[in-house]
Motif scaffolding. Structure first.
Motif, PDB file in Angstrom:
ATOM      1  N   LEU A 174       0.821  -1.213   0.000  1.00 27.41           N
ATOM      2  CA  LEU A 174       0.000   0.000   0.000  1.00 27.41           C
ATOM      3  C   LEU A 174       0.852   1.259   0.000  1.00 27.41           C
ATOM      4  O   LEU A 174       1.996   1.260   0.464  1.00 27.41           O
ATOM      5  CB  LEU A 174      -0.910   0.030   1.241  1.00 27.41           C
ATOM      6  CG  LEU A 174      -1.923  -1.102   1.384  1.00 27.41           C
ATOM      7  CD1 LEU A 174      -2.600  -1.009   2.752  1.00 27.41           C
ATOM      8  CD2 LEU A 174      -2.953  -1.051   0.270  1.00 27.41           C
ATOM      9  N   LYS A 175       0.282   2.313  -0.520  1.00 29.41           N
ATOM     10  CA  LYS A 175       0.866   3.643  -0.420  1.00 29.41           C
ATOM     11  C   LYS A 175       0.043   4.441   0.592  1.00 29.41           C
ATOM     12  O   LYS A 175      -1.148   4.161   0.780  1.00 29.41           O
ATOM     13  CB  LYS A 175       0.848   4.346  -1.775  1.00 29.41           C
ATOM     14  CG  LYS A 175       1.728   3.694  -2.828  1.00 29.41           C
ATOM     15  CD  LYS A 175       1.683   4.471  -4.145  1.00 29.41           C
ATOM     16  CE  LYS A 175       2.583   3.822  -5.181  1.00 29.41           C
ATOM     17  NZ  LYS A 175       2.546   4.558  -6.476  1.00 29.41           N
ATOM     18  N   PRO A 177      -2.483   6.856   2.258  1.00 28.65           N
ATOM     19  CA  PRO A 177      -3.722   7.374   1.659  1.00 28.65           C
ATOM     20  C   PRO A 177      -3.709   8.888   1.507  1.00 28.65           C
ATOM     21  O   PRO A 177      -3.147   9.614   2.333  1.00 28.65           O
ATOM     22  CB  PRO A 177      -4.792   6.946   2.663  1.00 28.65           C
ATOM     23  CG  PRO A 177      -4.069   6.852   3.968  1.00 28.65           C
ATOM     24  CD  PRO A 177      -2.696   6.358   3.622  1.00 28.65           C
ATOM     25  N   THR A 178      -4.355   9.331   0.442  1.00 32.68           N
ATOM     26  CA  THR A 178      -4.511  10.772   0.218  1.00 32.68           C
ATOM     27  C   THR A 178      -5.974  11.193   0.249  1.00 32.68           C
ATOM     28  O   THR A 178      -6.270  12.385   0.380  1.00 32.68           O
ATOM     29  CB  THR A 178      -3.899  11.180  -1.136  1.00 32.68           C
ATOM     30  OG1 THR A 178      -4.573  10.467  -2.184  1.00 32.68           O
ATOM     31  CG2 THR A 178      -2.406  10.862  -1.184  1.00 32.68           C
ATOM     32  N   THR A 179      -6.893  10.238   0.130  1.00 29.85           N
ATOM     33  CA  THR A 179      -8.328  10.543   0.134  1.00 29.85           C
ATOM     34  C   THR A 179      -9.022   9.734   1.221  1.00 29.85           C
ATOM     35  O   THR A 179      -8.466   8.762   1.753  1.00 29.85           O
ATOM     36  CB  THR A 179      -8.980  10.203  -1.215  1.00 29.85           C
ATOM     37  OG1 THR A 179      -8.935   8.771  -1.410  1.00 29.85           O
ATOM     38  CG2 THR A 179      -8.252  10.899  -2.362  1.00 29.85           C
ATOM     39  N   ASP A 181     -11.564   7.760   0.809  1.00 29.44           N
ATOM     40  CA  ASP A 181     -11.813   6.399   0.311  1.00 29.44           C
ATOM     41  C   ASP A 181     -10.574   5.530   0.491  1.00 29.44           C
ATOM     42  O   ASP A 181     -10.673   4.361   0.895  1.00 29.44           O
ATOM     43  CB  ASP A 181     -12.204   6.442  -1.175  1.00 29.44           C
ATOM     44  CG  ASP A 181     -13.631   6.916  -1.399  1.00 29.44           C
ATOM     45  OD1 ASP A 181     -14.399   6.958  -0.420  1.00 29.44           O
ATOM     46  OD2 ASP A 181     -13.970   7.251  -2.553  1.00 29.44           O
ATOM     47  N   GLU A 182      -9.411   6.101   0.191  1.00 32.40           N
ATOM     48  CA  GLU A 182      -8.170   5.346   0.368  1.00 32.40           C
ATOM     49  C   GLU A 182      -7.899   5.083   1.842  1.00 32.40           C
ATOM     50  O   GLU A 182      -7.444   3.996   2.217  1.00 32.40           O
ATOM     51  CB  GLU A 182      -7.004   6.113  -0.258  1.00 32.40           C
ATOM     52  CG  GLU A 182      -7.061   6.188  -1.775  1.00 32.40           C
ATOM     53  CD  GLU A 182      -5.968   7.074  -2.363  1.00 32.40           C
ATOM     54  OE1 GLU A 182      -5.191   7.664  -1.579  1.00 32.40           O
ATOM     55  OE2 GLU A 182      -5.886   7.181  -3.603  1.00 32.40           O
ATOM     56  N   ALA A 185     -10.209   2.222   2.877  1.00 37.62           N
ATOM     57  CA  ALA A 185      -9.776   0.940   2.312  1.00 37.62           C
ATOM     58  C   ALA A 185      -8.491   0.448   2.971  1.00 37.62           C
ATOM     59  O   ALA A 185      -8.361  -0.743   3.305  1.00 37.62           O
ATOM     60  CB  ALA A 185      -9.585   1.077   0.802  1.00 37.62           C
ATOM     61  N   ASP A 186      -7.530   1.343   3.164  1.00 42.45           N
ATOM     62  CA  ASP A 186      -6.261   0.953   3.786  1.00 42.45           C
ATOM     63  C   ASP A 186      -6.469   0.523   5.225  1.00 42.45           C
ATOM     64  O   ASP A 186      -5.872  -0.463   5.694  1.00 42.45           O
ATOM     65  CB  ASP A 186      -5.263   2.109   3.733  1.00 42.45           C
ATOM     66  CG  ASP A 186      -4.783   2.407   2.317  1.00 42.45           C
ATOM     67  OD1 ASP A 186      -5.127   1.644   1.405  1.00 42.45           O
ATOM     68  OD2 ASP A 186      -4.067   3.408   2.145  1.00 42.45           O
ATOM     69  N   PRO A 295      -5.800  13.088   4.909  1.00 36.65           N
ATOM     70  CA  PRO A 295      -6.506  12.776   3.655  1.00 36.65           C
ATOM     71  C   PRO A 295      -7.701  13.694   3.423  1.00 36.65           C
ATOM     72  O   PRO A 295      -8.308  14.208   4.371  1.00 36.65           O
ATOM     73  CB  PRO A 295      -6.941  11.321   3.860  1.00 36.65           C
ATOM     74  CG  PRO A 295      -5.940  10.754   4.820  1.00 36.65           C
ATOM     75  CD  PRO A 295      -5.644  11.890   5.764  1.00 36.65           C
TER      76      PRO A 295
END
Length: 420
Positions: A174-175, A177-179, A181-182, A185-186, A295
């Motif tokens: 994984l990277k 998160p920036t949002t 949603d990310e 999910a992460d 995010p």
């Protein structure tokens, strides 16, 4: 609050030019008993002995502040009588002194409390005293203003960003998160066994409100309308994280220090926290982590974080004492002093050039420096009405996360409480 008051311990950095002089000058500070001294205000004594008060009770602030004060006192040609008061007693004491016009010459107060104290008429207008704010972040200047006048200035500020465990992210492919949603999910993917994907403080005080405000404001919500669709969207995010198990149900009792403990123990893969945690985190050589901005809901948005930190104020006394006190504040706001204080205390300098230099030399602070440009003073919307609304919002967070109330209903109730 700003630091919100359990600070991590900091190893002393290597000595810099002037440090020995600062230590020597610090010897001139007279330490008063915590919370028990008379706290004599600025009107008493000769102008070469000034009084100062703050609420720092833990390292690094309570050890670094006397040194910086001592250096500026020596340059100004004064001695400073220092008093530390427990946080719970701090503002009641200052408000009582303000009503009696016996405020200390210098006070370092949490920036959301500035307007309430300025409204008493007990503070010197730093604008009228000729204190320049050139080169400082506009948002930081605004945090110290009341009715168009500057009554307090922060030498440095803090804020909130997202910490993540780089080992866990690498293992999961994984990277950061920036949002939202990310983030969701992460957090879900990184939740395993006793480990939760993300941790934050949702305690029912200003501390919980402080942690929620980056999501609240980044969604486009306003403290004037706690029940707006944007506010509901932000609280729904937190409720869903807790409801899905991606965040612990215990977040409603965790302070920011508790959140940091969970992250360090490996019980959270990500956390929302401030730069003051860095010294403790860096001391654990087995812990590998990164820091990124909070995010955002979606493309085009920018993180809007609350400004944490304290502002220097000057109490009314007489012309000679006020002039000396203002000169000390000017010194404390200087480029080198601001940079040193911020580096030692885990803050971001209010001086934009100093902040950029600090971010360039310490990449862990880059996310925090990025966010200062779009950060918001907590009192910017409501002024002296902020504390009441902050508590109403904290109550709504508790109701939604611990009480099973829907975000819509919790925020509707908060808006009604804030209005009454």
């Amino acid at each position: 609050m700003s630091r919100l008051l359990r600070t991590s311990r900091l190893l002393r950095p290597a000595a810099r030019p002037g440090t020995l002089a600062a230590l020597a000058a610090a010897g001139a500070l007279t330490l008063a008993a915590c919370g028990t001294g008379s706290g004599s205000g600025g009107s008493a004594g000769a102008p070469d002995t000034l009084t100062e008060i703050d609420y720092y009770d833990a390292a690094p602030q309570n050890t670094q502040l006397p040194q910086i004060l001592g250096e500026c006192a020596a340059r100004t040609g004064v001695k400073i009588k220092h008093q530390q008061v427990p946080r719970a007693q701090f503002m009641p004491k200052l408000l009582q002194q303000a009503s009696a016009r016996t405020l200390p010459d210098l006070a370092l107060i949490d920036n959301p409390d500035l307007q309430q104290l300025a409204a008493t008429g007990g503070l010197v207008s730093l604008s009228k005293a000729g204190l320049s704010t050139d080169g400082l972040y506009p948002s930081i200047v605004q945090a110290g203003q009341y009715q168009g006048q500057t009554y307090g200035i922060a030498p440095g500020v803090n804020g909130l960003a997202l910490y993540y465990n780089t080992d866990l992210f690498t293992q999961a492919g994984l990277k950061p998160p920036t949002t939202w949603d990310e983030l969701t999910a992460d957090a879900r993917k990184l939740t395993h066994g006793s480990r939760h994907g993300v941790a934050f403080s949702a305690v029912g005080t200003e501390e919980g409100t402080f942690q929620f405000e980056p999501f609240f404001w980044t969604a486009g919500a306003s403290l004037k309308a706690l029940d707006s669709p944007q506010a509901v969207q932000a609280l729904t995010l937190w409720k869903d994280l807790v409801g899905s198990g991606s965040a612990s149900k215990s977040v409603v009792t965790w302070t920011q220090a508790d959140v940091n403990d969970q992250f360090m123990a490996g019980n959270a893969a990500m956390m929302v926290n401030g730069p003051w945690q860095l010294p403790t985190l860096n001391a654990d050589k087995k812990l590998h982590f990164g820091v990124v901005p909070i995010p955002i809901p979606g493309p085009g948005a920018k993180p809007v974080t609350p400004l944490g930190g304290e502002v220097w104020t000057v109490g009314h006394s007489n012309a000679a004492r006020e002039a000396k006190a203002v000169t000390v504040v000017k010194c404390l706001l200087g480029h080198d002093e601001s940079a040193t204080w911020s580096k030692d205390a885990g803050y971001i300098p209010s001086n934009q050039r100093a902040a950029a230099q600090l971010a360039a030399s310490d990449r862990q602070l880059d996310a925090f420096v990025q966010e200062v440009g779009t950060a918001k003073a907590r009192t910017s919307e409501l002024g002296t009405g902020y504390p009441k609304v902050s508590q109403a919002l904290a109550d709504a967070i508790q109701a939604a996360l611990a009480g099973g109330t829907s975000p819509e209903k919790a925020l509707s109730q908060a808006q009604s409480a804030a209005r009454n």
